[in-house]
Design an enzyme around this catalytic site. Structure first.
Site, PDB file in Angstrom:
ATOM      1  N   GLU A  92       0.840  -1.198   0.000  1.00 33.00           N
ATOM      2  CA  GLU A  92       0.000   0.000   0.000  1.00 33.00           C
ATOM      3  C   GLU A  92       0.877   1.250   0.000  1.00 33.00           C
ATOM      4  O   GLU A  92       0.609   2.202  -0.722  1.00 33.00           O
ATOM      5  CB  GLU A  92      -0.940   0.014   1.210  1.00 33.00           C
ATOM      6  CG  GLU A  92      -2.128  -0.889   1.066  1.00 33.00           C
ATOM      7  CD  GLU A  92      -3.131  -0.730   2.197  1.00 33.00           C
ATOM      8  OE1 GLU A  92      -3.002   0.193   3.038  1.00 33.00           O
ATOM      9  OE2 GLU A  92      -4.065  -1.547   2.250  1.00 33.00           O
ATOM     10  N   ASP A 140      -9.111   0.351  -0.367  1.00 35.24           N
ATOM     11  CA  ASP A 140      -7.700   0.694  -0.232  1.00 35.24           C
ATOM     12  C   ASP A 140      -7.382   1.999  -0.949  1.00 35.24           C
ATOM     13  O   ASP A 140      -6.721   2.864  -0.389  1.00 35.24           O
ATOM     14  CB  ASP A 140      -6.809  -0.429  -0.781  1.00 35.24           C
ATOM     15  CG  ASP A 140      -6.799  -1.653   0.117  1.00 35.24           C
ATOM     16  OD1 ASP A 140      -7.135  -1.537   1.314  1.00 35.24           O
ATOM     17  OD2 ASP A 140      -6.456  -2.731  -0.381  1.00 35.24           O
ATOM     18  N   LYS A 156      -4.075  -6.698  -2.486  1.00 34.15           N
ATOM     19  CA  LYS A 156      -4.121  -7.966  -1.749  1.00 34.15           C
ATOM     20  C   LYS A 156      -3.021  -8.894  -2.215  1.00 34.15           C
ATOM     21  O   LYS A 156      -2.645  -8.885  -3.377  1.00 34.15           O
ATOM     22  CB  LYS A 156      -5.433  -8.690  -2.038  1.00 34.15           C
ATOM     23  CG  LYS A 156      -6.593  -8.434  -1.143  1.00 34.15           C
ATOM     24  CD  LYS A 156      -6.390  -8.970   0.241  1.00 34.15           C
ATOM     25  CE  LYS A 156      -7.606  -8.730   1.071  1.00 34.15           C
ATOM     26  NZ  LYS A 156      -7.362  -7.974   2.253  1.00 34.15           N
TER      27      LYS A 156
END
Length: 169
Positions: free
Chosen positions: A32, A71, A87
């Site tokens: 991320e 996200d 993911k």
């Protein structure tokens, strides 16, 4: 034993591009963090946000509604908008392994929850003319964003030596 986590606060470099409070952008994985850095510096990304889009979904296991915090949301210069889930590839597939283990059961519940979230996100995006996508370490653009390891791994035997107990004579 303490484990190193890959979470923290991301410092937004271009606050005018961020939709939401740019001082509270939290990454929950190294992937991320790299995706945020990519979006923040990419001239093709006009606006972006993290966990600012919240989608209700029904979790089939407990038959209750929950909230799914996306996200990322990306608004591109082309006019297209994407909702992005980041993911590990493993969590996008049906679990494998022995079905009589706690691990298999846990992975199965996680998989069902992910499918429920992703179905809700896909519908939410389509209603708005957007597209829902899943980025994993095996597909683009995440594959290009995450840096390759530069440090060679140490041999396992040398790592364990300090932890071995000496035998008493």
């Amino acid at each position: 034993m303490a484990f190193k986590t890959h979470s923290g606060i991301y410092t937004v470099k271009n606050p005018s591009k961020y939709e939401g409070d740019h001082t509270k952008v939290t990454y929950r994985s190294g992937w991320e963090k790299h995706a945020f850095k990519w979006a923040d510096g990419n001239p093709d990304v006009v606006k972006w946000s993290s966990e600012e889009v919240i989608i209700p979904y029904l979790y089939e296991v407990d038959k209750r509604y929950h909230r799914y915090f996306m996200d990322m949301k990306l608004v591109m210069a082309s006019g297209r908008t994407f909702l992005v889930e980041i993911k590990p590839d493993k969590e996008t597939r049906i679990p494998t392994g022995s079905k009589n283990t706690r691990r298999y059961l846990t992975e199965s519940f996680t998989y069902v929850k992910n499918i429920n979230k992703w179905d809700a996100a896909r519908e939410y995006a389509e209603e708005r003319g957007w597209k829902f996508v899943i980025w994993t370490e095996k597909n683009e653009p995440l594959k290009s964003i995450i840096p390759k390891s530069t440090k060679p791994l140490k041999p396992l035997g040398k790592t364990l030596k300090p932890f071995r107990k000496k035998r008493k004579k």
